[in-house]
Design a protein around this motif. Structure first.
Motif, PDB file in Angstrom:
ATOM      1  N   SER A  26       0.836  -1.210   0.000  1.00 47.48           N
ATOM      2  CA  SER A  26       0.000   0.000   0.000  1.00 47.48           C
ATOM      3  C   SER A  26       0.867   1.255   0.000  1.00 47.48           C
ATOM      4  O   SER A  26       0.609   2.209  -0.750  1.00 47.48           O
ATOM      5  N   LEU A  27       1.907   1.256   0.833  1.00 46.42           N
ATOM      6  CA  LEU A  27       2.807   2.413   0.896  1.00 46.42           C
ATOM      7  C   LEU A  27       3.536   2.598  -0.434  1.00 46.42           C
ATOM      8  O   LEU A  27       3.807   3.727  -0.852  1.00 46.42           O
ATOM      9  N   SER A  28       3.840   1.499  -1.091  1.00 48.78           N
ATOM     10  CA  SER A  28       4.494   1.566  -2.398  1.00 48.78           C
ATOM     11  C   SER A  28       3.607   2.305  -3.398  1.00 48.78           C
ATOM     12  O   SER A  28       4.069   3.185  -4.126  1.00 48.78           O
ATOM     13  N   ARG A  29       2.321   1.954  -3.429  1.00 55.20           N
ATOM     14  CA  ARG A  29       1.401   2.616  -4.360  1.00 55.20           C
ATOM     15  C   ARG A  29       1.286   4.110  -4.055  1.00 55.20           C
ATOM     16  O   ARG A  29       1.288   4.942  -4.968  1.00 55.20           O
ATOM     17  N   VAL A  30       1.222   4.438  -2.765  1.00 56.68           N
ATOM     18  CA  VAL A  30       1.138   5.849  -2.372  1.00 56.68           C
ATOM     19  C   VAL A  30       2.415   6.602  -2.767  1.00 56.68           C
ATOM     20  O   VAL A  30       2.366   7.729  -3.285  1.00 56.68           O
ATOM     21  N   SER A  31       3.561   5.967  -2.531  1.00 59.63           N
ATOM     22  CA  SER A  31       4.851   6.599  -2.851  1.00 59.63           C
ATOM     23  C   SER A  31       4.972   6.874  -4.345  1.00 59.63           C
ATOM     24  O   SER A  31       5.430   7.950  -4.755  1.00 59.63           O
ATOM     25  N   LYS A  33       2.579   7.305  -6.465  1.00 53.25           N
ATOM     26  CA  LYS A  33       1.659   8.372  -6.849  1.00 53.25           C
ATOM     27  C   LYS A  33       2.187   9.733  -6.417  1.00 53.25           C
ATOM     28  O   LYS A  33       2.095  10.726  -7.142  1.00 53.25           O
ATOM     29  N   MET A  34       2.796   9.802  -5.229  1.00 51.42           N
ATOM     30  CA  MET A  34       3.322  11.078  -4.709  1.00 51.42           C
ATOM     31  C   MET A  34       4.507  11.578  -5.529  1.00 51.42           C
ATOM     32  O   MET A  34       4.728  12.785  -5.657  1.00 51.42           O
ATOM     33  N   THR A  39       2.223  15.674 -10.520  1.00 55.59           N
ATOM     34  CA  THR A  39       1.548  16.196  -9.322  1.00 55.59           C
ATOM     35  C   THR A  39       1.993  17.609  -8.976  1.00 55.59           C
ATOM     36  O   THR A  39       1.454  18.221  -8.064  1.00 55.59           O
ATOM     37  N   THR A  74       9.130  -0.854  -6.211  1.00 51.93           N
ATOM     38  CA  THR A  74       8.833   0.562  -5.935  1.00 51.93           C
ATOM     39  C   THR A  74       9.807   1.477  -6.655  1.00 51.93           C
ATOM     40  O   THR A  74       9.413   2.492  -7.254  1.00 51.93           O
TER      41      THR A  74
END
Length: 399
Positions: A26-31, A33-34, A39, A74
């Protein structure tokens, strides 16, 4: 957060490890995207600056397979989403990925290579295969992707790190990866690389003395590519040094390194070889006359290729570089190494045969004088080659 997750991914309890892996995904997907360059530059730059250090310093170097796996996935996706936002971090990212490539290789392969050190041919084949296989690894795939963003500013900080890896990293896979990076840059940004070529050439040149034959061949190939961006003064220094190595060093490894370097320059930058043919071709001509045995067959074939590519033919090559050949052979004939003396004698015999009746009186007299002078003194292994060379020159121009 990444560091905490890496730690609990190796927890003694299976339930904790499973939860940690799901959290990491989950943190990988957020990272990812960030870090997306779309962005906004400031937000993306801040995210990349926060996420890269734990991934590089803790994730890639971890001994836990799951940690390395999530970190690599990642990293790959962050690299593709962040794009140009990675530029300020490339000087740390690329070396870290290169070192990770070596660390992820099976330790058993390194052990087998070391045990095979007594058989140079087998060791060279195994290590060459290890280097070739590493180029298709996920870490090298990531390196190849980010190289498109390298410019002069990045190279200023990246080149010293690459030089350190080339000179001192214990992993041949990591060193080969650095050589691959440099080779790619010679084609991708030759103008940016030009001012750093001297330092890189020096590092690869020192690697030509490495004990590992696969490393020597790999670095020789990279030097061949670097000739594209080298200054004329650097090229001249290289050819002069290689000529000195061949004439003065008595170990087969150094001479083989000279052969593979000349071959690489001839293949990858034939215009450079043509410009410095007067340095290389006489050495190639002398080297071709080494006595053939089961250990030097490959190297002799390399020398024959260098001579064949750099001359219009056997007889034409002798005519074209006769002056330079006749300047080199007396030096070789006076060498303290018996093998080199015998090579020079065989080479003088070939000059006589190739020129035949067209040999000039001056050249003929010079050859005879050299051979007769060589016959003086005590006997040494291979001295009979002087008599054979005299027999070769006798029918060339008997008058």
């Amino acid at each position: 957060l990444w560091q905490d997750i890496f730690r609990v991914m190796d927890d003694i309890k299976e339930s904790v490890r499973v939860a940690a892996i799901k959290t990491a995904q989950s943190l990988s997907r957020v990272s990812i995207k960030m870090c997306d360059s779309g962005t906004g530059s400031k937000a993306g730059e801040a995210a990349v600056k926060a996420i890269l250090p734990p991934l590089l310093e803790k994730g890639l170097t971890s001994t836990v397979t799951e940690v390395r796996a999530i970190c690599l996935v990642t990293m790959m996706k962050v690299a593709k989403s962040a794009g140009p936002l990675l530029i300020p971090h490339l000087h740390t990212l690329i070396p870290a990925l290169l070192e990770a490539t070596g660390e992820m290789e099976s330790a058993q392969l390194g052990y087998i290579s070391t045990r095979l050190g007594t058989d140079a041919d087998v060791q060279e084949k195994l290590d060459s295969a290890r280097m070739a296989a590493s180029k298709s690894s996920r870490t090298m795939e990531c390196v190849n992707f980010v190289l498109q963003y390298v410019d002069t500013e990045v190279l200023t900080q990246l080149v010293p790190r690459l030089v350190d890896i080339i000179k001192g990293n214990p992993s041949i896979v990591t060193r080969a990866g650095a050589a691959h990076v440099v080779t790619t840059l010679t084609h991708q940004c030759p103008l940016d690389l030009q001012q750093f070529t001297g330092k890189l050439l020096s590092a690869f040149l020192s690697g030509l003395s490495d004990r590992n034959p696969a490393v020597r061949i790999n670095f020789a190939g990279c030097i061949g590519h670097l000739m594209r961006t080298a200054k004329d003064s650097s090229r001249e220094k290289l050819f002069t040094k290689l000529k000195t190595w061949y004439m003065e060093r008595d170990d087969e490894a150094s001479r083989a390194a000279v052969a593979f370097t000349f071959q690489a320059v001839s293949r990858h930058n034939p215009d450079v070889m043509k410009s410095f043919a007067s340095f290389a071709m006489p050495i190639a001509f002398l080297a071709m006359h080494e006595e053939k045995n089961e250990n030097n067959t490959e190297v002799l074939e390399v020398w024959e290729e260098v001579w064949g590519e750099g001359t219009p033919g056997s007889e034409g090559g002798v005519r074209l570089f006769l002056k330079e050949i006749m300047e080199l052979l007396p030096v070789a004939l006076s060498s303290s190494q018996w093998g080199v003396k015998a090579q020079a004698a065989r080479a003088l015999g070939t000059v006589s045969r190739k020129l035949g009746a067209n040999i000039s009186r001056e050249t003929q007299a010079s050859i005879i004088q050299l051979l007769l002078a060589g016959l003086e003194g005590r006997t040494w292994s291979g001295k009979e080659t002087l008599l054979t060379a005299l027999a070769d020159i006798a029918p060339a121009a008997p008058e």
